[in-house]
Design an enzyme around this catalytic site. Structure first.
Site, mmCIF file in Angstrom:
data_model
loop_
_atom_site.group_PDB
_atom_site.id
_atom_site.type_symbol
_atom_site.label_atom_id
_atom_site.label_comp_id
_atom_site.label_asym_id
_atom_site.label_seq_id
_atom_site.Cartn_x
_atom_site.Cartn_y
_atom_site.Cartn_z
ATOM 1 N N ALA A 1 -6.319 -2.099 2.633
ATOM 2 C CA ALA A 1 -5.389 -1.737 3.702
ATOM 3 C C ALA A 1 -6.119 -1.468 5.005
ATOM 4 C CB ALA A 1 -4.578 -0.504 3.285
ATOM 5 N N CYS B 1 0.822 -1.213 0.000
ATOM 6 C CA CYS B 1 0.000 0.000 0.000
ATOM 7 C C CYS B 1 0.850 1.254 0.000
ATOM 8 C CB CYS B 1 -0.937 -0.009 1.202
ATOM 9 S SG CYS B 1 -1.949 1.479 1.336
ATOM 10 N N ASP C 1 -4.179 -9.275 3.481
ATOM 11 C CA ASP C 1 -4.479 -9.906 2.196
ATOM 12 C C ASP C 1 -4.329 -11.416 2.199
ATOM 13 O OD1 ASP C 1 -4.887 -7.352 1.379
ATOM 14 O OD2 ASP C 1 -3.300 -7.289 -0.129
ATOM 15 N N HIS D 1 -23.674 23.557 4.019
ATOM 16 C CA HIS D 1 -23.941 24.014 2.657
ATOM 17 C C HIS D 1 -22.928 25.107 2.292
ATOM 18 C CE1 HIS D 1 -26.205 25.332 -0.873
ATOM 19 N NE2 HIS D 1 -26.039 26.588 -0.452
#
Length: 459
Positions: free
Chosen positions: A318, A43, A310, A438
């Site tokens: 990750a 990564c 993994d 906003h």
């Protein structure tokens, strides 16, 4: 032979391994982390971080190139050029800062590190080939965190013009003609970046659409953008190998055989767990296909041996590995830590980006779906990127939010809100009643919840 002992030994200093090491050190566990290369794993060194650096550089280049012609903003500039060697050096500088930071964090946690290649002797003993000679380490607990590697096709072995993502992120110049084998997120992320930098990019995908792990509604804006960038797509097509001169990819399409001239061929057809070459087979662990099988403590079938990241299967992310690393450290420390996560966010850094958390449409019977387009969002308009939408999957009876998804510019930054909503069991009313600032992209999340409740305001 030199020897060391510890309570916890971690093989691999990728996101899972180094986080496990840091957390274990914080908890007072005597810990050693063994890594054969630089800390940070795939990564940090050749994956997530360098790819995002390349994507950023490509986006900046594309912005400048856009302003060489007529545009609504009225900005004019000269035609840009790029020095890829300098770009790569900048990327490498970021990686170096982060790897140095990881080493510093491990040291701060009083976790010892050993540089070298590990070989498992048994579940309590590992021998490490270091620059100073062999080092034998005995431990009470062992963590396998060896990660994954790019999957190599037997008829397109890496070498010469055929490259993996690792080599693609270190190219010193932009290839004139780049062919990408595999229309998943890795191939499209890198392929899109290269197209923005001036490469003629062709994508070959065996499935009938790009990003087959996502539904067609989510991927349509990405498909439109690929076409706008001039990327050629061959779907339902299979790569067969290199031409005799090595200058073309042999492909079988729906219309017959095709040779695609290529300076570089990037193979991105998935990743394989690193489970060979360091003695893991000798432990006789229970496997789940090619992956190490684990329970909700990340424990394997052998007492005192854990696996994270993994090597334990999909999703190969990750942040999943980091969460597993924390769980293992806390479990060994005697804390009640188990894997009980409701959802794991997944982000595809294509253009536009895709983020998904939780259930997709059709995953759960009876669930309903609502979406709000960025074309109705003021912030998106001011960014000149109003393609895409936010989507919510929910239970119509309880209002429970089951999934949140988005496709659009910069939507990866919404992943935290999405994950938090799922993890905390938010309802449509919870989101709709939360004031969102906003003008921001996040307003679309509130608007989607309002629409689901039949209370839409801005559409």
């Amino acid at each position: 032979m030199n020897t060391e002992t510890c309570k916890l030994l971690i093989i691999g200093a990728g996101p899972g391994g180094y986080v496990c090491g840091i957390r274990a050190g914080q908890l007072g566990i005597d810990t050693i982390v063994v890594e054969g290369n630089k800390p940070g794993g795939t990564c940090l060194n050749v994956g997530c971080i360098p790819s995002k650096a390349l994507i950023h550089a490509a986006d900046e280049f594309a912005k400048v190139a856009h302003f060489t012609g007529d545009n609504d903003l009225g900005i004019a500039t000269a035609t840009p050029t790029i020095d890829m060697a300098k770009t790569v050096a900048w990327k490498d500088g970021i990686v170096k800062r982060l790897t140095t930071g990881v080493s510093g964090l491990l040291k701060k946690a009083r976790t010892r590190t050993v540089s070298g290649n590990a070989q498992i002797i048994d579940g309590k003993t590992v021998e490490v080939a270091t620059a100073e000679g062999p080092l034998r380490i005995t431990c009470e607990n062992l963590v396998i965190a060896t990660g994954s590697r790019p999957f190599e096709l037997p008829f397109l072995p890496f070498g010469g013009p055929v490259i993996s993502s690792t080599e693609a992120l270190d190219l010193q110049e932009v290839p004139q003609k780049l062919t990408v084998v595999g229309g998943g997120y890795i191939g499209l992320e890198i392929g899109t970046a290269m197209a923005k930098l001036g490469a003629a990019v062709t994508v070959v995908e065996a499935a009938d659409r790009i990003l087959p792990q996502y539904d067609a509604e989510l991927t349509k804006p990405v498909l439109n953008r690929l076409k706008a960038l001039g990327i050629t797509l061959h779907l339902s097509a299979k790569a067969r190998g290199l031409s005799e001169d090595g200058n073309a990819l042999l492909t079988e399409t729906q219309d017959g055989a095709l040779e695609i001239p290529s300076d570089k061929i990037l193979v991105t057809v998935g990743r394989a767990p690193v489970t060979q070459g360091f003695g893991l087979d000798d432990l006789g662990l229970t496997m789940n296909g090619p992956f190490v099988a684990i329970d909700d403590h990340c424990a394997t079938s052998m007492r005192g041996v854990y696996a994270i990241g993994d090597v334990t299967g999909d999703p190969m992310l990750a942040h999943r590995a980091m969460a597993q690393g924390t769980i293992v450290a806390e479990h060994i420390a005697g804390q009640p830590s188990v894997w009980d996560k409701r959802a794991i966010p997944a982000v595809c850094f294509t253009d536009p980006e895709i983020v998904t958390v939780g259930a997709l449409p059709g995953d759960i019977d009876g669930a309903r779906t609502a979406l709000f387009p960025f074309a109705a969002n003021g912030r998106s308009m001011t960014m000149e990127r109003d393609d895409g939408f936010v989507r919510i999957v929910h239970d119509p009876e309880t209002e429970l939010v089951l999934g949140l998804h988005a496709v659009g510019a910069s939507v990866s930054e919404l992943s935290g809100e999405f994950a938090l909503a799922i993890e905390m069991g938010a309802t449509l009313t919870d989101i709709a009643a939360t004031i969102h600032a906003h003008p921001t992209l996040s307003e679309t999340v509130q608007e989607t919840a309002l629409k689901s409740l039949g209370k839409a305001l801005h559409i």
